[in-house]
Design an enzyme around this catalytic site. Structure first.
Site: not given
Length: 404
Positions: A12, A19, A97, A214, A245, A287, A385
């Protein structure tokens, strides 16, 4: 012929992170996680962290920024660390991904030059994600050009939604040109659907809203484990407010910003993707944990807006489903912010008879968090995922074997 001990990576790639999850495969349904390793803050203040499946750390380093200047060098460093820990790895494949496959891909796909170019052509539809997925593919190609690479798309889970859920209000000719509501976080929703079938099969056959909350956030209406509707649409901007966003927005605002404030395309893109959402509303942080800990009135306002919009959208998706039997919370906020879960359910309680069990909700391993009397069952299920990427990648690898 059975293939045992097949080793592969789920990758990812983010804007400044890479990652990797290392899996050992014996069957397509049971990927065995070996280790997870990641590089954060590439090119700035690189931080390399690796953990075994048990949770035990095997590496924690801060390489020099000049040493890890891009995704190529980050991937090489991660592979070196894995090889040092596990011996020289012979990978069968690397699965990626990929956020957007448009309507060009209906499932996991082996990556070749043509596939890569088709993925690159979708960059305007996912400018925050697609370029970094391509960087990850290119890094693997340069490091191990013969290794099979597989693209696993985040929107394919939603491709079979009813047409009514895919339409926009634009003239129909645009739908025929691929401008439609796609939806994302599909790898996560696929995992949730399968896991829910294992732990609550009756509920899994019913009408469920899964909430992937998330830094990127969306909802998916599922009936019998299939996507019926979702909150993200043509891009990953639509729907819920997110970390940075904007979420759903009157398109007239964009026209106004262009006409009256001189915003050009680049300025609008930066505003919508990087400067809005929880960060823009709070002026404090993107966050959720930081916002919940803050005493700033705007931080509280940002959290309240997130809760308000999420509850609204769950109610909307209940209409798409013709009712609601369950809610599943997952991802960073969904799994780790009990106050947010509680407040969302409290807003929904007058509409759908949902009640929270405070003890279960505050548990470190909450599981079902609704009371026995609650007509709507509410669960917390950690998503995975990478496991779905591993399964899909293994299936593509298997299909290419001579005895397949």
């Amino acid at each position: 012929m059975a293939h045992s001990d097949v080793t592969l990576l789920a990758l990812n790639a983010g804007s400044s992170s890479l990652k990797l999850s290392l899996y050992r495969m014996t069957t397509s349904d049971a990927p065995e996680l070996v280790a997870h390793i990641q590089m954060e803050e590439i090119g700035d203040a690189p931080h390399l962290v690796g953990t075994l499946a048990s949770g035990e750390s095997f590496i924690d380093e801060h390489p020099e920024p000049r040493e890890i200047a891009n995704h190529d060098s980050a991937y090489a460093k991660l592979r070196e660390a894995l090889d040092n820990e596990f011996g020289q790895l012979e990978l069968a494949a690397v699965g990626h991904r990929v956020v957007h496959g448009g309507d060009q891909f209906d499932g996991p796909t082996a990556i070749d030059d043509v596939t890569r170019e088709r993925i690159a052509s979708l960059t305007p539809m996912a400018p925050l994600h697609q370029p970094h997925h391509l960087e990850g593919m290119d890094a693997v190609s340069r490091f191990a050009p013969q290794t099979l690479q597989v693209a696993c798309f985040d929107n394919t889970f939603h491709l079979d939604m009813p047409q009514i859920a895919q339409l926009t209000g634009l003239p129909y000719r645009f739908f025929d040109q691929g401008i439609r509501r796609y939806g994302f976080h599909g790898l996560s929703y696929e995992y949730i659907a399968e896991t829910l079938h294992q732990i609550a099969p009756d509920l899994a056959r019913g009408r469920v809203v899964a909430a992937h909350l998330g830094n990127g956030a969306s909802l998916c209406a599922m009936h019998g484990g299939k996507s019926i509707d979702t909150t993200m649409s043509f891009t990953a901007l639509d729907g819920l407010p997110m970390g940075t966003r904007v979420g759903a927005l009157d398109p007239g605002v964009l026209l106004y910003l262009q006409q009256e404030h001189g915003y050009d395309l680049d300025a609008l893109q930066s505003l919508l993707y990087h400067d809005s959402g929880l960060l823009g509303l709070s002026g404090v942080d993107s966050d959720m944990h930081a916002l919940l800990s803050s005493d700033s009135p705007r931080a509280r306002l940002a959290v309240e807006f997130f809760v308000h919009r999420t509850a609204q959208e769950i109610a909307r998706l209940a209409v798409s489903l013709g009712g609601l039997d369950g809610i599943v919370f997952t991802a960073g906020i969904g799994e780790h912010a009990p106050a947010v879960r509680r407040d969302i359910m409290e807003r929904l309680s007058p509409l759908c008879s949902v009640a929270v069990d405070d003890t279960a909700n505050l548990s470190t391993n909450p599981g079902r968090i609704s009371t026995p009397e609650s007509r709507v069952a509410v669960h917390v299920i950690p998503t995975d995922e990478e496991r779905m990427i591993a399964r899909h990648t293994y299936a593509v690898w298997q299909s290419r074997q001579p005895d397949a």
